[in-house]
Structure formats: C-alpha cells, structure tokens
Scaffold this motif. Structure first.
Motif, PDB file in Angstrom:
ATOM      1  N   GLN A  25     -18.563  -4.170   3.913  1.00 47.52           N
ATOM      2  CA  GLN A  25     -17.345  -4.660   3.589  1.00 47.52           C
ATOM      3  C   GLN A  25     -16.445  -3.590   3.021  1.00 47.52           C
ATOM      4  O   GLN A  25     -15.143  -3.786   3.099  1.00 47.52           O
ATOM      5  N   ALA A  26     -17.208  -2.861   2.033  1.00 46.37           N
ATOM      6  CA  ALA A  26     -16.286  -1.956   1.326  1.00 46.37           C
ATOM      7  C   ALA A  26     -15.811  -0.837   2.345  1.00 46.37           C
ATOM      8  O   ALA A  26     -14.600  -0.428   1.953  1.00 46.37           O
ATOM      9  N   ALA A  27     -16.484  -0.473   3.203  1.00 47.73           N
ATOM     10  CA  ALA A  27     -15.882   0.420   4.489  1.00 47.73           C
ATOM     11  C   ALA A  27     -14.748  -0.200   5.011  1.00 47.73           C
ATOM     12  O   ALA A  27     -13.728   0.400   5.468  1.00 47.73           O
ATOM     13  N   ILE A  28     -14.856  -1.649   5.573  1.00 51.71           N
ATOM     14  CA  ILE A  28     -13.803  -2.253   6.118  1.00 51.71           C
ATOM     15  C   ILE A  28     -12.389  -2.185   5.234  1.00 51.71           C
ATOM     16  O   ILE A  28     -11.529  -1.854   5.765  1.00 51.71           O
ATOM     17  N   ILE A  29     -12.554  -2.509   3.996  1.00 50.66           N
ATOM     18  CA  ILE A  29     -11.455  -2.581   3.137  1.00 50.66           C
ATOM     19  C   ILE A  29     -11.057  -0.935   2.995  1.00 50.66           C
ATOM     20  O   ILE A  29      -9.612  -0.872   3.035  1.00 50.66           O
ATOM     21  N   ARG A  30     -11.714  -0.167   2.864  1.00 50.44           N
ATOM     22  CA  ARG A  30     -11.220   1.446   2.804  1.00 50.44           C
ATOM     23  C   ARG A  30     -10.669   1.765   4.090  1.00 50.44           C
ATOM     24  O   ARG A  30      -9.568   2.329   3.889  1.00 50.44           O
ATOM     25  N   SER A  31     -10.937   1.114   5.229  1.00 49.33           N
ATOM     26  CA  SER A  31     -10.575   1.386   6.514  1.00 49.33           C
ATOM     27  C   SER A  31      -8.834   0.806   6.514  1.00 49.33           C
ATOM     28  O   SER A  31      -8.052   1.444   6.842  1.00 49.33           O
ATOM     29  N   ALA A  32      -8.830  -0.325   6.067  1.00 52.17           N
ATOM     30  CA  ALA A  32      -7.766  -1.098   6.045  1.00 52.17           C
ATOM     31  C   ALA A  32      -6.737  -0.396   5.177  1.00 52.17           C
ATOM     32  O   ALA A  32      -5.490  -0.157   5.375  1.00 52.17           O
ATOM     33  N   ASP A  34      -6.864   2.693   4.532  1.00 53.95           N
ATOM     34  CA  ASP A  34      -6.273   4.103   5.027  1.00 53.95           C
ATOM     35  C   ASP A  34      -5.173   3.715   6.092  1.00 53.95           C
ATOM     36  O   ASP A  34      -4.497   4.689   6.449  1.00 53.95           O
ATOM     37  N   TYR A  35      -5.507   2.743   6.756  1.00 51.35           N
ATOM     38  CA  TYR A  35      -4.436   2.347   7.865  1.00 51.35           C
ATOM     39  C   TYR A  35      -3.133   2.105   7.306  1.00 51.35           C
ATOM     40  O   TYR A  35      -2.206   2.473   7.681  1.00 51.35           O
ATOM     41  N   GLU A  36      -3.129   1.439   6.091  1.00 47.65           N
ATOM     42  CA  GLU A  36      -1.902   1.096   5.536  1.00 47.65           C
ATOM     43  C   GLU A  36      -1.274   2.278   4.950  1.00 47.65           C
ATOM     44  O   GLU A  36       0.014   2.392   4.933  1.00 47.65           O
ATOM     45  N   ASP A  37      -2.109   3.229   4.298  1.00 45.23           N
ATOM     46  CA  ASP A  37      -1.537   4.319   4.063  1.00 45.23           C
ATOM     47  C   ASP A  37      -1.038   5.332   5.017  1.00 45.23           C
ATOM     48  O   ASP A  37       0.114   5.742   5.201  1.00 45.23           O
ATOM     49  N   LEU A  38      -1.610   5.204   6.163  1.00 47.51           N
ATOM     50  CA  LEU A  38      -1.015   6.102   7.495  1.00 47.51           C
ATOM     51  C   LEU A  38       0.316   5.395   7.995  1.00 47.51           C
ATOM     52  O   LEU A  38       1.059   6.120   8.240  1.00 47.51           O
ATOM     53  N   LYS A  39       0.412   4.131   7.728  1.00 46.70           N
ATOM     54  CA  LYS A  39       1.586   3.596   8.400  1.00 46.70           C
ATOM     55  C   LYS A  39       2.556   3.910   7.412  1.00 46.70           C
ATOM     56  O   LYS A  39       3.695   4.087   7.671  1.00 46.70           O
ATOM     57  N   ARG A  40       2.410   3.760   6.107  1.00 49.92           N
ATOM     58  CA  ARG A  40       3.447   4.100   5.188  1.00 49.92           C
ATOM     59  C   ARG A  40       4.049   5.691   5.213  1.00 49.92           C
ATOM     60  O   ARG A  40       5.216   6.068   5.268  1.00 49.92           O
ATOM     61  N   LYS A  41       2.887   6.576   5.419  1.00 47.81           N
ATOM     62  CA  LYS A  41       3.180   8.011   5.711  1.00 47.81           C
ATOM     63  C   LYS A  41       3.978   8.047   6.964  1.00 47.81           C
ATOM     64  O   LYS A  41       5.186   8.859   7.108  1.00 47.81           O
ATOM     65  N   HIS A  42       3.643   7.383   8.070  1.00 45.79           N
ATOM     66  CA  HIS A  42       4.583   7.500   9.585  1.00 45.79           C
ATOM     67  C   HIS A  42       5.823   6.931   9.027  1.00 45.79           C
ATOM     68  O   HIS A  42       6.787   7.589   9.593  1.00 45.79           O
ATOM     69  N   ALA A  43       6.084   5.952   8.474  1.00 40.15           N
ATOM     70  CA  ALA A  43       7.590   5.361   8.266  1.00 40.15           C
ATOM     71  C   ALA A  43       8.306   6.602   7.503  1.00 40.15           C
ATOM     72  O   ALA A  43       9.542   6.699   7.703  1.00 40.15           O
ATOM     73  N   GLU A  44       7.529   7.124   6.459  1.00 38.17           N
ATOM     74  CA  GLU A  44       8.304   8.085   5.716  1.00 38.17           C
ATOM     75  C   GLU A  44       8.656   9.269   6.589  1.00 38.17           C
ATOM     76  O   GLU A  44       9.605   9.967   6.395  1.00 38.17           O
ATOM     77  N   LEU A  45       7.844   9.940   7.584  1.00 40.82           N
ATOM     78  CA  LEU A  45       8.011  11.057   8.587  1.00 40.82           C
ATOM     79  C   LEU A  45       9.187  10.124   9.385  1.00 40.82           C
ATOM     80  O   LEU A  45      10.248  11.310   9.839  1.00 40.82           O
ATOM     81  N   ASN A  46       9.185   9.274   9.716  1.00 41.62           N
ATOM     82  CA  ASN A  46      10.309   8.907  10.834  1.00 41.62           C
ATOM     83  C   ASN A  46      11.661   8.982   9.941  1.00 41.62           C
ATOM     84  O   ASN A  46      12.624   9.256  10.512  1.00 41.62           O
ATOM     85  N   ARG A  47      11.538   8.362   8.725  1.00 42.41           N
ATOM     86  CA  ARG A  47      12.816   8.658   7.829  1.00 42.41           C
ATOM     87  C   ARG A  47      13.132   9.927   7.773  1.00 42.41           C
ATOM     88  O   ARG A  47      14.338  10.207   7.809  1.00 42.41           O
ATOM     89  N   HIS A  48      12.343  10.724   7.443  1.00 41.63           N
ATOM     90  CA  HIS A  48      12.735  12.055   7.275  1.00 41.63           C
ATOM     91  C   HIS A  48      13.260  12.884   8.578  1.00 41.63           C
ATOM     92  O   HIS A  48      14.092  13.633   8.651  1.00 41.63           O
ATOM     93  N   CYS A  49      12.686  12.606   9.727  1.00 41.56           N
ATOM     94  CA  CYS A  49      12.912  12.983  11.014  1.00 41.56           C
ATOM     95  C   CYS A  49      14.524  12.621  11.245  1.00 41.56           C
ATOM     96  O   CYS A  49      15.278  13.326  11.702  1.00 41.56           O
TER      97      CYS A  49
END
Length: 94
Positions: A25-32, A34-49
């Motif tokens: 369960q802890a691994a699933i939460i950590r993975s989720a 991480d996924y949210e963090d990647l989505k946020r970073k992706h949105a920031e990179l798109n904005r920067h581009c």
C-alpha cells in the motif's frame, strides 16, 4: 492454556501478510505521488516551452524587421542615409 504451535504459525503468517500489505500500500501511494509530481513537472515544462516559443516569435519578428531595414539602408547612398556608422572596436580613454 498454552498456544498451540499451529496457532503461533498462523499468527506469524498473518503478521507477515499484514506487513506485506502495508508495504504494498505504501508503494502504491508513493507511486501515485510520484505520478502526480511528474504531471505537475510536465505542466510546468509545457508552460515554459510556450513562453520560450512566444519569446522566439518576438525575436524572429525583430530580426526580420532589422533585416528589412538593413536591406533598405544598404540600397541607399552613404550621403543620403540617415544612419551614422559607428566605429568598431574599443576606443582608448583619453
């Protein structure tokens, strides 16, 4: 009354299963997370581009305008041009 050996084995097995489930369960939460963090970073990179693309477009327009002005001035005589040529290089201080 003493615990029967099979009861102890069952209890140990149950505890191991609980620990495994909690780890999973802890691994699933950590993975989720991480996924949210990647989505946020992706949105920031798109904005920067998008910002870089807008800036590039401004620079392209400015360069095109300068190129047109340079071409227009290059067709004039030096006497009729209203642009003063600046000396190249550094001037020594007097």
């Amino acid at each position: 009354m003493a615990a029967h050996p099979s009861d102890t084995d069952l209890n140990d097995r149950f505890q191991a299963e609980v620990a495994h489930a909690e780890t999973k369960q802890a691994a699933i939460i950590r993975s989720a997370d991480d996924y949210e963090d990647l989505k946020r970073k992706h949105a920031e990179l798109n904005r920067h581009c998008r910002d870089l693309e807008k800036r590039l477009e401004v620079y392209a327009v400015a360069l095109n305008r300068l190129a047109l002005e340079n071409a227009a001035l290059a067709d004039r005589d030096a006497d009729t041009a209203k642009v003063r040529a600046l000396p190249r290089g550094r001037r020594p201080n007097p």
